[in-house]
Scaffold this motif. Sequence first.
Motif, PDB file in Angstrom:
ATOM      1  N   MET A 162      19.247  44.786  85.410  1.00  0.00           N
ATOM      2  CA  MET A 162      18.935  45.027  84.005  1.00  0.00           C
ATOM      3  C   MET A 162      19.797  44.152  83.103  1.00  0.00           C
ATOM      4  O   MET A 162      20.959  43.869  83.435  1.00  0.00           O
ATOM      5  CB  MET A 162      19.161  46.503  83.644  1.00  0.00           C
ATOM      6  N   ALA A 163      19.203  43.709  82.019  1.00  0.00           N
ATOM      7  CA  ALA A 163      19.936  42.863  81.070  1.00  0.00           C
ATOM      8  C   ALA A 163      20.979  43.701  80.346  1.00  0.00           C
ATOM      9  O   ALA A 163      20.737  44.874  80.043  1.00  0.00           O
ATOM     10  CB  ALA A 163      18.956  42.245  80.078  1.00  0.00           C
ATOM     11  N   PRO A 164      22.151  43.097  80.089  1.00  0.00           N
ATOM     12  CA  PRO A 164      23.213  43.861  79.391  1.00  0.00           C
ATOM     13  C   PRO A 164      22.801  44.181  77.957  1.00  0.00           C
ATOM     14  O   PRO A 164      22.133  43.385  77.286  1.00  0.00           O
ATOM     15  CB  PRO A 164      24.402  42.918  79.424  1.00  0.00           C
ATOM     16  N   LYS A 165      23.117  45.391  77.518  1.00  0.00           N
ATOM     17  CA  LYS A 165      22.782  45.814  76.165  1.00  0.00           C
ATOM     18  C   LYS A 165      23.635  45.068  75.145  1.00  0.00           C
ATOM     19  O   LYS A 165      24.825  44.830  75.366  1.00  0.00           O
ATOM     20  CB  LYS A 165      23.005  47.322  76.016  1.00  0.00           C
ATOM     21  N   LYS A 166      22.955  44.668  74.050  1.00  0.00           N
ATOM     22  CA  LYS A 166      23.670  43.975  72.985  1.00  0.00           C
ATOM     23  C   LYS A 166      24.480  44.981  72.170  1.00  0.00           C
ATOM     24  O   LYS A 166      23.997  46.054  71.845  1.00  0.00           O
ATOM     25  CB  LYS A 166      22.689  43.245  72.073  1.00  0.00           C
ATOM     26  N   GLU A 167      25.694  44.579  71.831  1.00  0.00           N
ATOM     27  CA  GLU A 167      26.541  45.467  71.031  1.00  0.00           C
ATOM     28  C   GLU A 167      26.125  45.387  69.574  1.00  0.00           C
ATOM     29  O   GLU A 167      25.904  44.291  69.037  1.00  0.00           O
ATOM     30  CB  GLU A 167      28.007  45.062  71.179  1.00  0.00           C
ATOM     31  N   ARG A 168      25.976  46.529  68.975  1.00  0.00           N
ATOM     32  CA  ARG A 168      25.605  46.583  67.568  1.00  0.00           C
ATOM     33  C   ARG A 168      26.803  46.249  66.699  1.00  0.00           C
ATOM     34  O   ARG A 168      27.902  46.788  66.889  1.00  0.00           O
ATOM     35  CB  ARG A 168      25.082  47.969  67.209  1.00  0.00           C
ATOM     36  N   THR A 169      26.575  45.334  65.758  1.00  0.00           N
ATOM     37  CA  THR A 169      27.658  44.967  64.818  1.00  0.00           C
ATOM     38  C   THR A 169      27.606  45.900  63.625  1.00  0.00           C
ATOM     39  O   THR A 169      26.528  46.163  63.069  1.00  0.00           O
ATOM     40  CB  THR A 169      27.469  43.519  64.347  1.00  0.00           C
ATOM     41  N   ALA A 170      28.744  46.370  63.231  1.00  0.00           N
ATOM     42  CA  ALA A 170      28.816  47.294  62.099  1.00  0.00           C
ATOM     43  C   ALA A 170      28.550  46.542  60.809  1.00  0.00           C
ATOM     44  O   ALA A 170      29.035  45.414  60.616  1.00  0.00           O
ATOM     45  CB  ALA A 170      30.180  47.960  62.049  1.00  0.00           C
ATOM     46  N   GLN A 171      27.709  47.120  59.937  1.00  0.00           N
ATOM     47  CA  GLN A 171      27.408  46.494  58.659  1.00  0.00           C
ATOM     48  C   GLN A 171      28.601  46.630  57.719  1.00  0.00           C
ATOM     49  O   GLN A 171      29.132  47.740  57.541  1.00  0.00           O
ATOM     50  CB  GLN A 171      26.164  47.139  58.043  1.00  0.00           C
ATOM     51  N   VAL A 172      28.993  45.476  57.157  1.00  0.00           N
ATOM     52  CA  VAL A 172      30.154  45.444  56.239  1.00  0.00           C
ATOM     53  C   VAL A 172      29.643  45.274  54.829  1.00  0.00           C
ATOM     54  O   VAL A 172      28.835  44.375  54.562  1.00  0.00           O
ATOM     55  CB  VAL A 172      31.122  44.293  56.600  1.00  0.00           C
ATOM     56  N   SER A 173      30.072  46.116  53.923  1.00  0.00           N
ATOM     57  CA  SER A 173      29.654  46.048  52.537  1.00  0.00           C
ATOM     58  C   SER A 173      30.312  44.865  51.842  1.00  0.00           C
ATOM     59  O   SER A 173      31.442  44.485  52.160  1.00  0.00           O
ATOM     60  CB  SER A 173      30.026  47.351  51.822  1.00  0.00           C
ATOM     61  N   ARG A 174      29.539  44.249  50.894  1.00  0.00           N
ATOM     62  CA  ARG A 174      30.105  43.134  50.135  1.00  0.00           C
ATOM     63  C   ARG A 174      31.187  43.594  49.179  1.00  0.00           C
ATOM     64  O   ARG A 174      32.059  42.810  48.785  1.00  0.00           O
ATOM     65  CB  ARG A 174      29.007  42.427  49.336  1.00  0.00           C
ATOM     66  N   ASN A 175      31.128  44.840  48.799  1.00  0.00           N
ATOM     67  CA  ASN A 175      32.129  45.399  47.879  1.00  0.00           C
ATOM     68  C   ASN A 175      32.742  46.630  48.542  1.00  0.00           C
ATOM     69  O   ASN A 175      32.323  47.758  48.311  1.00  0.00           O
ATOM     70  CB  ASN A 175      31.465  45.758  46.554  1.00  0.00           C
ATOM     71  N   PRO A 176      33.751  46.417  49.381  1.00  0.00           N
ATOM     72  CA  PRO A 176      34.356  47.559  50.072  1.00  0.00           C
ATOM     73  C   PRO A 176      35.066  48.491  49.090  1.00  0.00           C
ATOM     74  O   PRO A 176      35.521  48.073  48.023  1.00  0.00           O
ATOM     75  CB  PRO A 176      35.354  46.894  51.029  1.00  0.00           C
ATOM     76  N   ASN A 177      35.114  49.743  49.448  1.00  0.00           N
ATOM     77  CA  ASN A 177      35.746  50.746  48.593  1.00  0.00           C
ATOM     78  C   ASN A 177      37.262  50.722  48.771  1.00  0.00           C
ATOM     79  O   ASN A 177      37.787  50.698  49.884  1.00  0.00           O
ATOM     80  CB  ASN A 177      35.231  52.146  48.932  1.00  0.00           C
ATOM     81  N   LEU A 178      37.948  50.681  47.631  1.00  0.00           N
ATOM     82  CA  LEU A 178      39.405  50.855  47.668  1.00  0.00           C
ATOM     83  C   LEU A 178      39.724  52.335  47.844  1.00  0.00           C
ATOM     84  O   LEU A 178      40.527  52.726  48.687  1.00  0.00           O
ATOM     85  CB  LEU A 178      40.046  50.313  46.384  1.00  0.00           C
ATOM     86  N   ILE A 179      39.097  53.140  46.997  1.00  0.00           N
ATOM     87  CA  ILE A 179      39.146  54.595  47.089  1.00  0.00           C
ATOM     88  C   ILE A 179      37.696  55.056  47.012  1.00  0.00           C
ATOM     89  O   ILE A 179      36.832  54.345  46.509  1.00  0.00           O
ATOM     90  CB  ILE A 179      39.984  55.204  45.928  1.00  0.00           C
ATOM     91  N   ARG A 180      37.438  56.214  47.499  1.00  0.00           N
ATOM     92  CA  ARG A 180      36.062  56.716  47.506  1.00  0.00           C
ATOM     93  C   ARG A 180      35.490  56.722  46.090  1.00  0.00           C
ATOM     94  O   ARG A 180      36.007  57.405  45.207  1.00  0.00           O
ATOM     95  CB  ARG A 180      36.021  58.129  48.098  1.00  0.00           C
ATOM     96  N   GLY A 181      34.411  55.892  45.899  1.00  0.00           N
ATOM     97  CA  GLY A 181      33.755  55.824  44.602  1.00  0.00           C
ATOM     98  C   GLY A 181      34.207  54.653  43.760  1.00  0.00           C
ATOM     99  O   GLY A 181      33.603  54.368  42.728  1.00  0.00           O
ATOM    100  N   ILE A 182      35.299  53.912  44.148  1.00  0.00           N
ATOM    101  CA  ILE A 182      35.807  52.776  43.359  1.00  0.00           C
ATOM    102  C   ILE A 182      35.785  51.535  44.254  1.00  0.00           C
ATOM    103  O   ILE A 182      36.441  51.493  45.300  1.00  0.00           O
ATOM    104  CB  ILE A 182      37.243  53.020  42.840  1.00  0.00           C
ATOM    105  N   GLY A 183      34.967  50.512  43.851  1.00  0.00           N
ATOM    106  CA  GLY A 183      34.849  49.302  44.643  1.00  0.00           C
ATOM    107  C   GLY A 183      35.982  48.329  44.388  1.00  0.00           C
ATOM    108  O   GLY A 183      36.713  48.420  43.392  1.00  0.00           O
ATOM    109  N   LYS A 184      36.134  47.343  45.276  1.00  0.00           N
ATOM    110  CA  LYS A 184      37.207  46.345  45.180  1.00  0.00           C
ATOM    111  C   LYS A 184      36.915  45.364  44.055  1.00  0.00           C
ATOM    112  O   LYS A 184      37.838  44.939  43.336  1.00  0.00           O
ATOM    113  CB  LYS A 184      37.316  45.609  46.513  1.00  0.00           C
ATOM    114  N   TYR A 185      35.579  44.982  43.924  1.00  0.00           N
ATOM    115  CA  TYR A 185      35.209  43.994  42.918  1.00  0.00           C
ATOM    116  C   TYR A 185      34.524  44.680  41.742  1.00  0.00           C
ATOM    117  O   TYR A 185      33.870  45.719  41.879  1.00  0.00           O
ATOM    118  CB  TYR A 185      34.270  42.941  43.512  1.00  0.00           C
ATOM    119  N   SER A 186      34.670  44.034  40.568  1.00  0.00           N
ATOM    120  CA  SER A 186      34.059  44.572  39.360  1.00  0.00           C
ATOM    121  C   SER A 186      32.562  44.273  39.346  1.00  0.00           C
ATOM    122  O   SER A 186      32.032  43.547  40.186  1.00  0.00           O
ATOM    123  CB  SER A 186      34.740  43.981  38.125  1.00  0.00           C
TER     124      SER A 186
END
Length: 234
Positions: free
Chosen positions: A1-25
């Motif tokens: 059997m072919a090896p299963k491909k590992e799923r890459t985690a989706q990374v947000s363009r504006n990561p949260n510094l704190i819940r509800g507040i993004g890094k970029y304006s």
Amino acid sequence: MAPKKERTAQVSRNPNLIRGIGKYSRSKMYHKRGLWAIKAKNGGSFPRHDKKPAADVPAVKPPKFYPADDVKKPLINKHKPKPTKLRASITPGTVLIILAGRFKGKRVVFLKQLSSGLLLVTGPFKINGVPLRRVNQSYVIGTSTKVDISSVNVEKFDDKYFSKEVQKKKKKGEGEFFEAEKEEKNVLPQDKKDDQKIVDTPLIKAIEGVTDLKTYLAARFSLKQGMKPHELVF
């Protein structure tokens, strides 16, 4: 059997510094997402797509509860009646043998086909007692004998001529219930008797002009022992 491909985690363009507040304006993300280029490409405004047509909303909402028993809906009858095709062996003036009904076994003369598909026939009445009447062609046998009916006028006869008037039934009292003499009998109108004579008079003259034809029409058709119907020639 072919090896299963590992799923890459989706990374947000504006990561949260704190819940509800993004890094970029908001303005920084406007440039980072390239929205300015999309706006410039479409003349300084974002492209607009036509709205999808709204689904048809039923005028009457379906019921919340359904009956326990199935309710039968009447089916739409799309059948269009076609004119009845006349048998090739039956032509105006042909002598027919009636196979069912009150005049079973009688020989009659065919006059014409009515709009309902029924056949207009007559005895004549003076010869064998069959009056002007309608007969279904399924219940007659066409014979090879023919009568000249060119002098007979049958234009006035149609299906309405044979329709009966609907009369309301009278309620009988206690005294009239047992009196049978007071019941009125159906009497044939005089105009219909006159119509019978008008049709039969020229027809009888044509019948009398052929030898033994009057005797043939007066005789009743019947099968005797040893006769095979499928071998008979009418």
